[in-house]
Design a protein around this motif. Structure first.
Motif, PDB file in Angstrom:
ATOM      1  N   GLU A   4      14.332  22.121  22.106  1.00 43.01           N
ATOM      2  CA  GLU A   4      14.019  21.445  21.165  1.00 43.01           C
ATOM      3  C   GLU A   4      13.049  22.147  19.899  1.00 43.01           C
ATOM      4  OE1 GLU A   4       9.486  20.653  22.991  1.00 43.01           O
ATOM      5  OE2 GLU A   4      10.863  21.466  24.438  1.00 43.01           O
ATOM      6  N   THR A   5      13.295  22.980  20.298  1.00 41.70           N
ATOM      7  CA  THR A   5      12.602  24.380  18.825  1.00 41.70           C
ATOM      8  C   THR A   5      13.572  24.230  18.105  1.00 41.70           C
ATOM      9  OG1 THR A   5      11.894  26.002  21.074  1.00 41.70           O
ATOM     10  CG2 THR A   5      11.677  26.811  18.671  1.00 41.70           C
ATOM     11  N   ALA A   6      14.994  24.300  18.263  1.00 41.85           N
ATOM     12  CA  ALA A   6      15.675  23.580  16.743  1.00 41.85           C
ATOM     13  C   ALA A   6      15.082  22.402  16.412  1.00 41.85           C
ATOM     14  CB  ALA A   6      17.324  24.315  17.124  1.00 41.85           C
ATOM     15  N   ALA A   7      15.257  21.492  17.279  1.00 40.90           N
ATOM     16  CA  ALA A   7      15.182  20.364  16.521  1.00 40.90           C
ATOM     17  C   ALA A   7      13.377  20.063  15.870  1.00 40.90           C
ATOM     18  CB  ALA A   7      14.809  19.019  17.472  1.00 40.90           C
ATOM     19  N   ARG A  21       3.472  19.139   3.593  1.00 38.97           N
ATOM     20  CA  ARG A  21       2.863  19.742   4.535  1.00 38.97           C
ATOM     21  C   ARG A  21       2.490  19.370   5.281  1.00 38.97           C
ATOM     22  NH1 ARG A  21       5.834  23.543   2.010  1.00 38.97           N
ATOM     23  NH2 ARG A  21       6.283  23.569  -0.044  1.00 38.97           N
ATOM     24  N   MET A  22       0.886  18.431   5.189  1.00 41.98           N
ATOM     25  CA  MET A  22      -0.078  18.285   6.882  1.00 41.98           C
ATOM     26  C   MET A  22       0.754  18.274   8.080  1.00 41.98           C
ATOM     27  SD  MET A  22      -2.763  15.503   7.480  1.00 41.98           S
ATOM     28  CE  MET A  22      -1.112  13.976   7.652  1.00 41.98           C
ATOM     29  N   TRP A  23       1.910  17.566   7.950  1.00 36.15           N
ATOM     30  CA  TRP A  23       3.656  16.899   8.580  1.00 36.15           C
ATOM     31  C   TRP A  23       4.207  18.359   8.761  1.00 36.15           C
ATOM     32  CZ3 TRP A  23       2.081  13.295  12.331  1.00 36.15           C
ATOM     33  CH2 TRP A  23       1.037  12.704  11.903  1.00 36.15           C
ATOM     34  N   GLN A  24       4.297  18.660   8.188  1.00 41.85           N
ATOM     35  CA  GLN A  24       5.503  19.933   8.411  1.00 41.85           C
ATOM     36  C   GLN A  24       4.212  21.438   9.207  1.00 41.85           C
ATOM     37  OE1 GLN A  24       5.978  22.342   5.062  1.00 41.85           O
ATOM     38  NE2 GLN A  24       7.318  23.772   6.208  1.00 41.85           N
ATOM     39  N   THR A  25       3.320  20.722   9.022  1.00 38.34           N
ATOM     40  CA  THR A  25       2.285  22.311   9.591  1.00 38.34           C
ATOM     41  C   THR A  25       2.048  21.947  11.161  1.00 38.34           C
ATOM     42  OG1 THR A  25       0.846  23.005   7.648  1.00 38.34           O
ATOM     43  CG2 THR A  25      -0.083  23.652   9.730  1.00 38.34           C
ATOM     44  N   LEU A  26       1.355  20.802  10.984  1.00 38.59           N
ATOM     45  CA  LEU A  26       0.876  19.511  12.068  1.00 38.59           C
ATOM     46  C   LEU A  26       2.764  19.607  13.192  1.00 38.59           C
ATOM     47  CD1 LEU A  26      -0.223  16.755  11.627  1.00 38.59           C
ATOM     48  CD2 LEU A  26      -1.610  18.710  13.176  1.00 38.59           C
ATOM     49  N   PHE A  30       2.377  22.085  16.392  1.00 37.87           N
ATOM     50  CA  PHE A  30       2.838  21.991  18.634  1.00 37.87           C
ATOM     51  C   PHE A  30       4.039  22.201  18.741  1.00 37.87           C
ATOM     52  CE2 PHE A  30      -0.375  18.467  16.671  1.00 37.87           C
ATOM     53  CZ  PHE A  30      -1.460  18.835  17.573  1.00 37.87           C
ATOM     54  N   ALA A  31       4.519  22.565  17.545  1.00 38.30           N
ATOM     55  CA  ALA A  31       5.986  22.994  18.623  1.00 38.30           C
ATOM     56  C   ALA A  31       5.996  24.789  18.406  1.00 38.30           C
ATOM     57  CB  ALA A  31       7.480  22.910  18.017  1.00 38.30           C
ATOM     58  N   LEU A  32       5.813  25.132  18.057  1.00 36.38           N
ATOM     59  CA  LEU A  32       5.594  26.886  17.540  1.00 36.38           C
ATOM     60  C   LEU A  32       3.799  27.169  19.245  1.00 36.38           C
ATOM     61  CD1 LEU A  32       6.618  27.914  14.723  1.00 36.38           C
ATOM     62  CD2 LEU A  32       8.165  27.510  16.575  1.00 36.38           C
TER      63      LEU A  32
END
Length: 68
Positions: A4-7, A21-26, A30-32
């Motif tokens: 899940e973290t790799a995905a 950039r916004m979706w990358q940051t979100l 939410f993953a880390l």
């Protein structure tokens, strides 16, 4: 857990390549953030249950605590 973290990291890289950039940051947030909170709670559980072991603490810092 690790897949899940790799995905999430792959998805974040895709957003970075697309210039979003916004979706990358979100995605990273939410993953880390939940991973870090799980590792923090596992550190406290291991300290309450057993002796202070530096290897276990190192594995938690490397986000590999659930494998212990």
């Amino acid at each position: 857990f690790m897949s899940e973290t790799a995905a999430a990291l792959c998805l974040s890289a895709g957003y970075r390549d697309a210039g979003d950039r916004m979706w990358q940051t979100l995605t990273l947030l939410f993953a880390l953030l939940p991973c870090a909170l799980v590792q923090l709670s596992l550190v406290f559980i291991h300290r309450d249950v057993s002796r202070d072991r530096p290897l276990v603490l190192l594995l938690h810092l490397l986000q590999l605590g659930p494998l212990v």
